[in-house]
Design an enzyme around this catalytic site. Structure first.
Site, PDB file in Angstrom:
ATOM      1  N   SER A   1     -49.788  20.328 -18.572  1.00  0.00           N
ATOM      2  CA  SER A   1     -49.858  20.454 -20.121  1.00  0.00           C
ATOM      3  C   SER A   1     -51.306  19.963 -20.626  1.00  0.00           C
ATOM      4  O   SER A   1     -52.185  20.608 -20.169  1.00  0.00           O
ATOM      5  CB  SER A   1     -48.720  19.579 -20.760  1.00  0.00           C
ATOM      6  OG  SER A   1     -48.594  19.865 -21.948  1.00  0.00           O
TER       7      SER A   1
ATOM      8  N   ASP B   1     -41.018  28.239 -20.988  1.00  0.00           N
ATOM      9  CA  ASP B   1     -42.232  27.079 -21.756  1.00  0.00           C
ATOM     10  C   ASP B   1     -42.997  27.803 -22.860  1.00  0.00           C
ATOM     11  O   ASP B   1     -43.425  29.078 -22.699  1.00  0.00           O
ATOM     12  CB  ASP B   1     -43.236  26.698 -20.670  1.00  0.00           C
ATOM     13  CG  ASP B   1     -44.167  25.539 -21.112  1.00  0.00           C
ATOM     14  OD1 ASP B   1     -44.185  25.436 -22.333  1.00  0.00           O
ATOM     15  OD2 ASP B   1     -45.012  25.235 -20.383  1.00  0.00           O
TER      16      ASP B   1
ATOM     17  N   HIS C   1     -40.851  23.519 -19.903  1.00  0.00           N
ATOM     18  CA  HIS C   1     -42.050  22.646 -20.100  1.00  0.00           C
ATOM     19  C   HIS C   1     -41.740  21.127 -19.567  1.00  0.00           C
ATOM     20  O   HIS C   1     -40.885  20.644 -20.087  1.00  0.00           O
ATOM     21  CB  HIS C   1     -42.754  22.464 -21.702  1.00  0.00           C
ATOM     22  CG  HIS C   1     -44.052  22.062 -21.558  1.00  0.00           C
ATOM     23  ND1 HIS C   1     -45.059  22.675 -21.337  1.00  0.00           N
ATOM     24  CD2 HIS C   1     -44.656  20.746 -21.847  1.00  0.00           C
ATOM     25  CE1 HIS C   1     -46.342  21.858 -21.481  1.00  0.00           C
ATOM     26  NE2 HIS C   1     -45.892  20.791 -21.645  1.00  0.00           N
TER      27      HIS C   1
END
Length: 352
Positions: free
Chosen positions: A197, A293, A323
């Site tokens: 991320s 995601d 995610h």
């Protein structure tokens, strides 16, 4: 005391649900969720159903301290049993302005090697939350699967330290790891950068900046797990999965505001690495995305740009996941297998 008890009960409940047979899980999850030609993994859908009971506060009432505590809580609930590893050492690395806390994971096969591969890891959390503890379990799995030492870096967080402070720390930490290879038991020619991320963003930018510098050390490889790569455009996946899949538009907007501030340049390649002019000299890459995601499309666009620039690139989409899936180590074995796969790619890439 009450919060500790509540946390233990949550962990026990999630583990118990994770151990249920598929039929029981389906009754909890409800009808399969399908979108964009994909179907949510069953264990992931159970997690989404449970998460509905603890929605994050609206952005207007959210604080960095509260968000940090919430990630610590949620990460501990889905982390599973502690993962054994040969040794773990608390240490420091140089940051851009001050030393940074770091944690060195040493798997059994690297325990007695004089110069092992090393993975410099940047945790996710929107540049605002996350720390060495929230990402402890994935780092242990990655070290064991890759056979490499993993150095997890606790870079400075926004909004106390807005852009480009986390970027500057990430690059400084990589340079210090290369300079301190002997102290870390690492081979300076086999150092990779990795992250998930926001940490995937930092790994990508570190690889770019190191490649652009004249004569300095460069990563041998980059592992980018559902990275954020573009603040300048609203991709289709950000719209398609804006609600209902853990990472929401409300949360992304809040993280962006904390990180960049109201006047941040969203087209600066250090903020949006997808917009970099030249990617041809960066390290080979494995880009990992999740089907449900919001960041999926920009991660895959970055992989496409790397490939088009002549960089050896593997793109791996895990279609049924959301995610943050590398944290979900209770229930099904999919996230563990995904991390094992990432470790296998790193093992091959850093084989010397």
């Amino acid at each position: 005391m009450q919060s500790d008890l509540t946390g233990r009960l949550e962990i026990a409940a999630v583990r118990a649900i994770g151990a249920l047979p598929p039929g029981a899980k389906r009754r909890i999850a409800g009808a399969p969720i399908r979108r964009d030609g994909l179907e949510v993994d069953l264990d992931t859908q159970v997690l989404l159903k449970l998460a509905e009971r603890h929605p994050p506060p609206p952005a207007a009432s959210r604080t960095p301290a509260g968000a940090r505590e919430e990630l610590r809580r949620s990460a501990s609930v889905v982390a599973g049993a502690p993962i054994a590893i040969a040794s773990v050492h608390e240490t420091t690395v140089a940051g851009a302005e001050r030393p940074l806390r770091a944690r060195l994971y040493v798997p059994e096969e690297a325990q007695h090697a004089s110069a092992s591969p090393l993975i410099v890891y940047y945790h996710g959390g929107g540049w605002v939350v996350g720390d060495l503890d929230t990402h402890d379990q994935p780092c242990r799995l990655l070290a064991n699967a890759s056979g490499a030492r993993v150095l997890s870096v606790d870079y400075r967080l926004a909004p106390e330290h807005r852009f480009p402070a986390p970027v500057d720390d990430a690059l400084a930490a990589f340079y210090d790891a290369a300079a301190s290879a002997e102290r870390l038991g690492a081979d300076p020619a086999r150092i990779a950068v990795a992250g998930d991320s926001a940490g995937g963003h930092l790994a990508a930018v570190t690889a770019q900046l190191a490649a652009a510098a004249a004569g300095g050390p460069m990563p041998a490889f980059q592992l980018l797990i559902y990275p954020a790569t573009d603040f300048s455009e609203m991709t289709q996946s950000r719209l398609t999965f804006a609600e209902g899949f853990l990472l929401t538009k409300d949360s992304m907007d809040w993280y962006e505001e904390q990180f960049l501030g109201p006047d941040g340049n969203r087209r600066d390649p250090r903020a949006s690495p997808l917009l970099a002019r030249d990617l041809s000299a960066v390290a080979p890459a494995l880009v990992v995305t999740a089907g449900f995601d919001p960041l999926r499309d920009e991660g895959e666009a970055y992989a496409a740009r790397l490939h088009a620039s002549g960089v050896r690139t593997i793109l791996r989409r895990h279609p049924g996941y959301v995610h943050g899936f590398i944290h979900v180590l209770v229930g099904g074995t999919g996230p563990r297998q995904a991390l094992a796969e990432m470790g296998g790619v790193l093992r091959a890439a850093l084989a010397g």
